[in-house]
Scaffold this motif. Structure first.
Motif, PDB file in Angstrom:
ATOM      1  N   GLN A 159      57.503  -9.744 -47.113  1.00  0.00           N
ATOM      2  CA  GLN A 159      58.126  -9.527 -48.421  1.00  0.00           C
ATOM      3  C   GLN A 159      57.264 -10.086 -49.553  1.00  0.00           C
ATOM      4  O   GLN A 159      57.120  -9.460 -50.607  1.00  0.00           O
ATOM      5  CB  GLN A 159      59.516 -10.177 -48.454  1.00  0.00           C
ATOM      6  CG  GLN A 159      60.540  -9.454 -47.579  1.00  0.00           C
ATOM      7  CD  GLN A 159      61.888 -10.145 -47.588  1.00  0.00           C
ATOM      8  OE1 GLN A 159      61.978 -11.362 -47.766  1.00  0.00           O
ATOM      9  NE2 GLN A 159      62.947  -9.387 -47.389  1.00  0.00           N
ATOM     10  N   HIS A 201      57.700  -5.368 -48.662  1.00  0.00           N
ATOM     11  CA  HIS A 201      58.569  -4.570 -47.789  1.00  0.00           C
ATOM     12  C   HIS A 201      59.714  -5.448 -47.285  1.00  0.00           C
ATOM     13  O   HIS A 201      59.529  -6.641 -47.030  1.00  0.00           O
ATOM     14  CB  HIS A 201      57.793  -4.008 -46.587  1.00  0.00           C
ATOM     15  CG  HIS A 201      56.706  -3.044 -46.970  1.00  0.00           C
ATOM     16  ND1 HIS A 201      56.918  -1.986 -47.831  1.00  0.00           N
ATOM     17  CD2 HIS A 201      55.401  -2.959 -46.594  1.00  0.00           C
ATOM     18  CE1 HIS A 201      55.793  -1.307 -47.980  1.00  0.00           C
ATOM     19  NE2 HIS A 201      54.858  -1.885 -47.250  1.00  0.00           N
ATOM     20  N   ASP A 202      60.874  -4.849 -47.089  1.00  0.00           N
ATOM     21  CA  ASP A 202      62.054  -5.606 -46.653  1.00  0.00           C
ATOM     22  C   ASP A 202      62.199  -5.661 -45.144  1.00  0.00           C
ATOM     23  O   ASP A 202      62.962  -6.477 -44.617  1.00  0.00           O
ATOM     24  CB  ASP A 202      63.330  -4.988 -47.246  1.00  0.00           C
ATOM     25  CG  ASP A 202      63.375  -5.170 -48.762  1.00  0.00           C
ATOM     26  OD1 ASP A 202      62.881  -6.210 -49.236  1.00  0.00           O
ATOM     27  OD2 ASP A 202      63.876  -4.255 -49.449  1.00  0.00           O
ATOM     28  N   ARG A 203      61.491  -4.776 -44.439  1.00  0.00           N
ATOM     29  CA  ARG A 203      61.612  -4.783 -42.975  1.00  0.00           C
ATOM     30  C   ARG A 203      60.327  -4.255 -42.344  1.00  0.00           C
ATOM     31  O   ARG A 203      59.538  -3.557 -42.994  1.00  0.00           O
ATOM     32  CB  ARG A 203      62.810  -3.957 -42.510  1.00  0.00           C
ATOM     33  CG  ARG A 203      62.783  -2.514 -42.948  1.00  0.00           C
ATOM     34  CD  ARG A 203      64.081  -1.795 -42.610  1.00  0.00           C
ATOM     35  NE  ARG A 203      64.092  -0.419 -43.117  1.00  0.00           N
ATOM     36  CZ  ARG A 203      63.569   0.611 -42.480  1.00  0.00           C
ATOM     37  NH1 ARG A 203      62.970   0.433 -41.298  1.00  0.00           N
ATOM     38  NH2 ARG A 203      63.616   1.813 -42.998  1.00  0.00           N
TER      39      ARG A 203
END
Length: 628
Positions: free
Chosen positions: A9, A14-16
């Motif tokens: 992150q 990116h969150d995942r």
């Protein structure tokens, strides 16, 4: 939240993770040797960058692609992560300085080519570094069955002796089972954890479109799909011509090839990235590190060299998960043309040896000399001088590059040299009249002490960095100095550069690698046959053919490729009758039949093939079909 996800992150926003990135990272953190097959767009670099950031020490990244190394180093540096690359053409003093920085400067990533591991003193220096992970990118190069085999990759396994407790990570985007096994064996991976992601791209529809008028078909495709597109061509001439043709048809189009100056490459690429240009027409020089999520269509208008390259290039479409297309637009003459371009120009041992010897003579390198010497190089001038066919000579230089004998960078470079022709006191006076130029002029004088005495090659990027200004500002000041007759300025463009990685040994050098040349030529022929099968086969789902090439079995048809859609749409009896009725009046091309019947290209070709097989029509010298 895991530390790995926090880093993702923080630096990548990116969150995942994508599947199976997190599992690969966990395997590395547990100290396991790991093999990861992630098809193009799968996010391979994150798999070694994140665990390296989580541990003390430095990650050693071994890659054969100079452009990709530079791209990744720049990306890491833009995130304020300390990274550096040991590329070709760097002097021994500079190599020592770089390795000192890695040892004492708290660097997190060191990128180098496998050829560097052939030098014992470099390996000795690497042994002194706190290496926490060794990542081998493009690992298929270690296998003789891989599409880009490099003998230098076989040296990597020796690092196991020096770093027995350091995990190894082998990464590739294209490898069948035979190549996967080869990689694990030749890298001496110990009980590796193996992660393979399916080659299936469910949102990507593969189409082969046969047509006599490629430009018309491209126009149809781009009109129907007005989103971001890439068109791949085989050479620079086609690159420029196709771009011009599409602009004339009203599309916003730019182009990209290896011969463009760096500024123009950047400008054209940004125009496409920012969707100011719908289309970028490119050679295969375009692609490394390209991750634009909204590409709707990737079109090849000439046949690719192999299915590995095609899969990677087509795979740049649809990375946002939305439906996208990988399309080959082809005509009957393409197979013969491509065979002449790829197979008939493969050099044999005698030809490669001749090119190697002439190359040394060209740069006046004596026997036993030449190690680590670099030269600006113009391929066309070299070939004209020795009457070599250009493509065959290019293939020879590429082979010598892959064997680590030379480093051949086929990218445009601009070499700038200048000399001050006014006394130093006049320079001081000039600066007083142009105070805004002082940082740049001072940086030049401090960096190149003999610049009053002799014409000196300068590095504008270095000057920009030292003066803390942009490259464009440096160029403007240099041009102004030349206009005001303060300096003599010469700028020379070269389409590539050559670095000799070994001392000249003629027969000894070529005899050592001749067996690899013979093997690679046979492999290229087999790969070309696979491309011909892919475009010619009319009885099988295109997705099934691609997956089978990579030893993956698809149990059902994809439903979206050109074969599957044609199978759904075509009612042969009705269409063939309509074609026969049309041809009663006069002979017509397939495009005229398609337009008058308002049917798809696939349906038109399908009907024509049936009528040809039945002996009810023939084709004349104008590519028109007529009744028998």
């Amino acid at each position: 939240m895991s530390e790995a996800l926090q880093i993702l992150q923080k630096y990548w926003k990116h969150d995942r993770f994508r599947e199976p990135q997190e599992a690969i990272i966990q395997s590395i953190l547990e100290g396991n040797d790991t093999f990861a097959l992630l098809p193009t767009g799968g996010g391979k670099s994150v798999c070694f960058q994140i665990p390296a950031l989580m541990r003390n020490g430095i990650c050693l990244v071994i890659s054969p692609l100079i452009a990709l190394m530079k791209d990744q180093v720049q990306n890491l540096q833009s995130k304020n992560i300390k990274a550096i690359a040991l590329t070709g053409g760097v002097s021994q003093d500079d190599i020592i300085a770089i390795l000192d920085n890695c040892q004492f400067g708290n660097y997190k990533f060191l990128y180098l080519s496998p050829e560097r591991l052939q030098h014992d003193w470099i390996v000795e220096r690497l042994k002194q570094l706190p290496i926490n992970l060794i990542a081998i990118d493009e690992a298929h190069c270690v296998s003789q069955w891989g599409h880009d085999f490099r003998p230098a990759y076989l040296k990597i396994s020796a690092l196991k002796t020096h770093f027995p407790s350091t995990p190894f990570l082998a990464l590739t985007a294209t490898a069948n089972k035979r190549v996967q096994e080869d990689i694990c064996m030749h890298l001496a991976l110990v009980n590796p954890k193996v992660f393979t992601k399916s080659f299936t791209r469910e949102n990507l529809a593969y189409h082969v479109i046969k047509t006599e008028d490629k430009l018309f078909k491209i126009q149809q495709i781009l009109t129907k799909n007005p989103q971001s597109s890439i068109i791949y061509v085989r050479n620079r001439k086609s690159c420029i011509e196709t771009s011009q043709q599409l602009n004339q048809l009203g599309f916003t189009c730019t182009f990209y090839h290896g011969g463009l100056p760096a500024k123009e490459k950047e400008k054209n690429m940004q125009s496409w990235f920012e969707n100011k240009s719908q289309v970028i027409v490119a050679t295969n020089a375009f692609g490394m590190g390209i991750d634009k999520p909204d590409v709707k269509t990737v079109i090849h208008i000439q046949l690719p060299e192999n299915l590995e390259n095609y899969y990677q290039e087509a795979g740049r479409a649809g990375r946002n998960g939305e439906k996208a297309f990988g399309i080959i637009v082809t005509n009957p003459s393409d197979i013969a043309y491509t065979k002449a371009q790829f197979i008939d120009v493969l050099p044999d041992k005698k030809f490669v040896k001749d090119v190697y010897i002439k190359l040394n003579n060209y740069f006046q390198i004596a026997y036993g000399e030449g190690y680590n010497e670099s030269f600006a190089f113009n391929l066309n001038q070299f070939c004209a001088h020795y009457h070599f066919p250009v493509i065959k000579a290019f293939n020879s230089l590429q082979f010598l590059d892959r064997q680590g004998i030379i480093t051949f960078q086929s990218e445009s470079t601009e070499k700038i040299s200048l000399q001050f022709i006014i006394p130093s006191k006049e320079v001081i006076r000039y600066i007083s009249l142009h105070p805004h130029d002082e940082p740049i002029i001072t940086a030049i004088l401090r960096t190149y002490s003999g610049i009053f005495d002799t014409e000196t090659t300068i590095n504008p990027h270095l000057i920009a960095k030292k003066a803390q200004v942009t490259l464009d500002q440096v160029d403007k000041v240099i041009d102004k100095l030349a206009t005001n007759q303060c300096i003599v300025l010469h700028a020379k463009n070269n389409d590539s550069s050559i670095t000799f990685n070994e001392a000249r040994e003629d027969d000894l050098t070529i005899n050592r690698v001749a067996k690899f040349l013979e093997h690679q030529n046979k492999l290229k022929e087999a790969q070309f046959d696979s491309v011909v099968h892919y475009i010619s086969n009319e009885d099988t789902c295109k997705n099934k053919i691609l997956l089978a090439y990579f030893d993956e079995i698809a149990k059902v048809d994809c439903g979206t490729c050109s074969y599957c859609t044609a199978k759904k749409k075509v009612q042969p009896v009705e269409i063939t009758q309509s074609v026969l009725q049309l041809l009663e009046n006069k002979a017509l091309t397939s495009r005229e039949i398609e337009n008058q019947l308002h049917i798809s290209t696939e349906a038109t070709i399908f009907a024509i093939q049936i009528l040809l097989e039945q002996g009810r029509i023939k084709i004349n010298t104008n590519n028109q079909y007529y009744l028998i």
